[in-house]
Scaffold this active site. Structure first.
Site, PDB file in Angstrom:
ATOM      1  N   ASP A 165      12.499  62.488  64.203  1.00  0.00           N
ATOM      2  CA  ASP A 165      12.357  61.602  63.059  1.00  0.00           C
ATOM      3  C   ASP A 165      10.939  61.038  63.151  1.00  0.00           C
ATOM      4  O   ASP A 165      10.602  60.317  64.092  1.00  0.00           O
ATOM      5  CB  ASP A 165      13.408  60.482  63.118  1.00  0.00           C
ATOM      6  CG  ASP A 165      13.379  59.626  61.864  1.00  0.00           C
ATOM      7  OD1 ASP A 165      12.340  59.610  61.177  1.00  0.00           O
ATOM      8  OD2 ASP A 165      14.388  58.960  61.565  1.00  0.00           O
TER       9      ASP A 165
ATOM     10  N   LYS B  46       5.769  54.973  54.869  1.00  0.00           N
ATOM     11  CA  LYS B  46       5.009  53.930  55.575  1.00  0.00           C
ATOM     12  C   LYS B  46       3.534  54.286  55.622  1.00  0.00           C
ATOM     13  O   LYS B  46       2.682  53.442  55.363  1.00  0.00           O
ATOM     14  CB  LYS B  46       5.514  53.770  57.008  1.00  0.00           C
ATOM     15  CG  LYS B  46       6.986  54.005  57.220  1.00  0.00           C
ATOM     16  CD  LYS B  46       7.836  52.840  56.833  1.00  0.00           C
ATOM     17  CE  LYS B  46       9.298  53.214  57.017  1.00  0.00           C
ATOM     18  NZ  LYS B  46      10.221  52.187  56.682  1.00  0.00           N
TER      19      LYS B  46
ATOM     20  N   TRP C 166      17.931  53.582  64.178  1.00  0.00           N
ATOM     21  CA  TRP C 166      17.951  53.255  62.754  1.00  0.00           C
ATOM     22  C   TRP C 166      19.361  53.577  62.232  1.00  0.00           C
ATOM     23  O   TRP C 166      19.865  54.684  62.460  1.00  0.00           O
ATOM     24  CB  TRP C 166      16.882  54.115  62.061  1.00  0.00           C
ATOM     25  CG  TRP C 166      16.739  53.919  60.601  1.00  0.00           C
ATOM     26  CD1 TRP C 166      16.561  52.740  59.940  1.00  0.00           C
ATOM     27  CD2 TRP C 166      16.730  54.945  59.605  1.00  0.00           C
ATOM     28  NE1 TRP C 166      16.425  52.966  58.594  1.00  0.00           N
ATOM     29  CE2 TRP C 166      16.541  54.310  58.361  1.00  0.00           C
ATOM     30  CE3 TRP C 166      16.867  56.329  59.648  1.00  0.00           C
ATOM     31  CZ2 TRP C 166      16.488  55.018  57.159  1.00  0.00           C
ATOM     32  CZ3 TRP C 166      16.802  57.030  58.460  1.00  0.00           C
ATOM     33  CH2 TRP C 166      16.622  56.374  57.233  1.00  0.00           C
TER      34      TRP C 166
END
Ligand code: LMR
Length: 410
Positions: free
Chosen positions: A217, A254, A136
């Site tokens: 993460d 999310k 990312w």
């Protein structure tokens, strides 16, 4: 009065390229075509292509209606923080031994920032951060901005279109002393390629034997498989089975669809409860130095979801709804491409996991898809599968098919 010619403090300033993901979203929003397709930003969409307010979140917002707007302390909402710790570490020794510190953060990015700042202050020497290649884009930006030496660890093999375990292990084995590594707990962004459990075990051993500090993460826990426990397997393996220290950067963007509320947490697991107390004070100090105290609304919603039995039950169903629809769309896309006989092989789409598909097409094809077919994706050819639905998947597959044919052999 005569004008005074003024020199500027900013003469040497250079503009910075806009963010590769949000810039594509800006172009998508500016496109007037009714057939445009947004597979760019990783945000869930329902079967009609619309943002989805989770039923569990609707229940939570009703429950908290009318609450006040007071300041939170530096740690954020204690109730939320404790519920996040319980969600991830229920039944673990680290929790019963009080070796977990943590605070509320501005979603995953805020958690990574606070993790980096805390590492700087709490360790005498961690200067190197390894990130997966690819990853990312914010990983590089964040840790570079904090002054770490950022290194790329090969993670993905373009030829086999899969996770490259040997290459990743080799880069861990050769890591600089005094390093940390950013791992994706599940649903690797952008490749959708996760290590198997056996491979995770070997990664953990390599990290431990090299004395590397792991930062997870963890933006997709529960969103990937539909089960938080399943998706948290790697984290629990490091912490429970191997007794390792780690930082965990959680986001509920999310998994609860709370993108704009910026709700997350950063947790540190330390070797002793005493060290954990010290880390707690450093984390709170880092919060004060950056945003002072975190926002309240998202914390209230997430806390209500995690602590009310009926709402949590609904959330479990919502996670299955989201992950199930994404899985179904992976299958549909693969089916369409197979039906069309699109040049190239596309099995990787159904082998990958999580929110993203990593198509593996060239940048010129990505540009062509946007220009000719109003299909918007990240320039790495990462697609957010949640942007596909029964109404647009055929259009998407046809666009990809035509593009693959045009560029075949190039
Ligand atoms: C993404 O990867 O698309 C999302 O996590 C949004 C972002 O902040 O980049």
């Amino acid at each position: 009065m005569g004008s005074v010619s003024q020199s500027s403090h900013f003469e040497a300033a250079e503009s910075v390229e806009p963010d590769g993901i949000f810039e594509v979203l800006r172009r998508y929003n500016a496109d007037a075509s009714p057939n445009k397709i947004n597979v760019c930003v990783g945000a869930y969409r329902d079967e009609n292509g619309k943002p989805w307010v989770l039923p569990s979140v609707q229940m939570a917002t009703s429950k908290i209606a009318g609450a006040d707007h007071e300041y939170l302390p530096m740690m954020g909402s204690r109730g939320f923080r404790d519920a996040a710790v319980e969600l991830l570490f229920h039944g673990s020794r680290a929790l019963s031994e009080q070796r977990i510190s943590g605070i509320q953060s501005l979603s995953g990015t805020g958690a990574l920032l606070l993790a980096g700042m805390t590492l700087k202050k709490a360790t005498a020497n961690i200067q190197h951060i390894y990130i997966t290649s690819p990853t990312w884009p914010n990983h590089e930006l964040l840790f570079d901005t904090m002054g770490f030496n950022v290194h790329w660890a090969p993670y993905y093999n373009n030829k086999t279109r899969s996770y490259d375990h040997e290459a990743f292990l080799a880069s861990l084995a050769a890591a600089e002393p005094n390093s940390a590594v950013v791992l994706h707990a599940c649903a690797h962004n952008p490749t959708g390629c996760d290590p198997t459990r056996e491979q995770w075990t070997e990664i953990a051993q390599a990290i431990r034997s090299r004395g590397i500090f792991p930062i997870f993460d963890s933006a997709y826990l529960g969103f990937n498989s539909g089960s938080v426990d399943e998706d948290a397997w790697a984290i629990r393996h490091f912490i429970d089975d191997l007794g390792m220290e780690a930082a965990i950067c959680l986001s509920f963007a999310k998994s609860m669809g709370l993108y704009g509320e910026r709700i997350g947490a950063v947790l540190f697991v330390a070797a002793t409860s005493e060290l954990s107390g010290t880390l707690q004070s450093i984390l709170e100090n880092a919060q004060r130095a950056t945003i002072s105290t975190p926002p309240l609304y998202g914390a209230r919603i997430a806390e209500a979801v995690l602590t009310s039995t009926d709402i949590k039950k609904q959330w479990a169903e919502d996670l299955v709804t989201m992950s199930g629809r994404i899985l179904k769309m992976r299958g549909r896309l693969f089916q369409e491409l197979t039906r069309l006989g699109t040049p190239g092989s596309w099995e990787h789409i159904v082998k990958q996991t999580g929110m993203f598909g990593y198509l593996g097409i060239g940048a010129e094809q990505v540009v062509h898809l946007e220009k000719e077919f109003n299909v918007y994706m990240a320039n790495t050819s990462r697609i957010s599968i949640a942007g596909l639905n029964d109404n647009n998947v055929e259009h998407f597959a046809k666009a990809l098919d035509a593009t693959a044919r045009k560029f075949a052999g190039n």
